[in-house]
Design a protein around this motif. Structure first.
Motif, short mmCIF file in Angstrom:
data_model
loop_
_atom_site.label_atom_id
_atom_site.label_comp_id
_atom_site.label_asym_id
_atom_site.label_seq_id
_atom_site.Cartn_x
_atom_site.Cartn_y
_atom_site.Cartn_z
N LYS A 96 -2.38 -5.14 4.19
CA LYS A 96 -2.18 -4.05 5.16
C LYS A 96 -1.17 -4.44 6.24
CE LYS A 96 -6.64 -2.00 4.41
NZ LYS A 96 -7.88 -1.51 4.94
N SER A 97 -0.49 -3.42 6.73
CA SER A 97 0.45 -3.59 7.85
C SER A 97 -0.10 -2.83 9.05
CB SER A 97 1.82 -3.01 7.49
OG SER A 97 2.29 -3.58 6.31
N THR B 201 -3.11 0.93 14.26
CA THR B 201 -4.01 1.12 13.12
C THR B 201 -3.43 0.41 11.89
OG1 THR B 201 -5.22 2.76 11.81
CG2 THR B 201 -2.97 3.33 12.41
N PRO B 202 -4.31 -0.16 11.06
CA PRO B 202 -3.81 -0.82 9.85
C PRO B 202 -3.81 0.15 8.66
CG PRO B 202 -6.12 -1.34 10.16
CD PRO B 202 -5.72 -0.44 11.29
N ALA B 203 -2.90 -0.07 7.72
CA ALA B 203 -2.88 0.72 6.49
C ALA B 203 -2.09 -0.04 5.43
CB ALA B 203 -2.25 2.08 6.73
N ARG B 204 -2.51 0.13 4.21
CA ARG B 204 -1.82 -0.51 3.09
C ARG B 204 -0.52 0.23 2.80
NH1 ARG B 204 -5.18 -0.72 -2.14
NH2 ARG B 204 -6.76 -1.25 -0.63
N TYR C 261 -1.09 6.79 3.70
CA TYR C 261 -2.53 6.87 3.98
C TYR C 261 -2.81 7.24 5.43
CZ TYR C 261 -3.27 4.43 -0.49
OH TYR C 261 -3.29 4.07 -1.81
N LEU C 262 -1.82 7.04 6.30
CA LEU C 262 -2.00 7.34 7.73
C LEU C 262 -1.94 8.82 8.03
CD1 LEU C 262 0.20 4.59 9.40
CD2 LEU C 262 -2.27 4.70 9.35
#
Length: 193
Positions: free
Chosen positions: A17-18, A36-39, A43-44
């Motif tokens: 995740k970034s 916020t993290p997301a792969r 997805y955000l």
């Protein structure tokens, strides 16, 4: 002969995740409101974020106002949001209402001059108990005033008036001529389109 158990390797999804910085829309001065993290950045999109007015403006007296934003696009490591509505905390609403007063709730859907729709929920608290006919007339006056004001303003201008309390004070000054009021507050707003 017993078969040896092979352990399956667990993949650590956190490392994939970034982190993305969440920013408010331009009409809320493009401020950072969190991370916020997301792969994957896709997805955000659609993820909701809630922040108090105090965190944005630094004004502690606006602690009871919660603004809701939704991430609508991602550029690099910045997630940009759009305003979806606001609400006041229930403890603040309860603190306004006392015995011997009337609570008048008026909600209406308004349309801005740039064709955006908003649902506004206004709470008016009277100094003494009001008759049901007075309450009905008060609701009508509030709805008319909100509809007129929204038709003259752009979406961004209307949001600013709603959130900073100027529209509520305008409603207060017009509606107190019908019956003495203690307080008027726009306790909820929701963007419909």
């Amino acid at each position: 002969m017993a078969k040896a158990k092979t352990r399956r390797r667990v993949r650590d999804t956190w490392k994939e995740k970034s982190w993305y910085t969440i920013k408010t829309p331009v009409n809320f001065e493009d401020k950072e409101i969190g991370e916020t993290p997301a792969r994957d950045p896709d997805y955000l999109i659609g993820r909701g974020v809630e922040v108090t007015m105090r965190e944005l403006s630094g004004d502690f007296s606006k602690q009871y106002i919660k603004l809701r934003f939704e991430i609508d696009n991602v550029a690099g490591d910045t997630a940009n949001t759009k305003f979806t509505g606001h609400k006041t905390t229930t403890d603040y609403v309860r603190s306004m209402i006392r015995r011997g007063t009337s609570r008048i709730d008026a909600s209406c859907v308004v349309k801005t001059k740039d064709d955006r729709k908003l649902k506004l929920h206004v709470l008016a608290v009277t100094t003494r108990r009001a008759k049901s006919s007075q309450q009905k007339y008060m609701r009508q006056v509030i709805n008319d005033l909100l509809t007129e004001t929204a038709a003259e303003k752009s979406f961004d201008e209307l949001i600013k008036l709603v959130v900073n309390g100027k529209l509520a004070s305008e409603v207060y000054h017009n509606a107190k001529k019908i019956y003495p009021l203690k307080r008027v507050e726009i306790i909820k707003s929701k963007v419909l389109n």
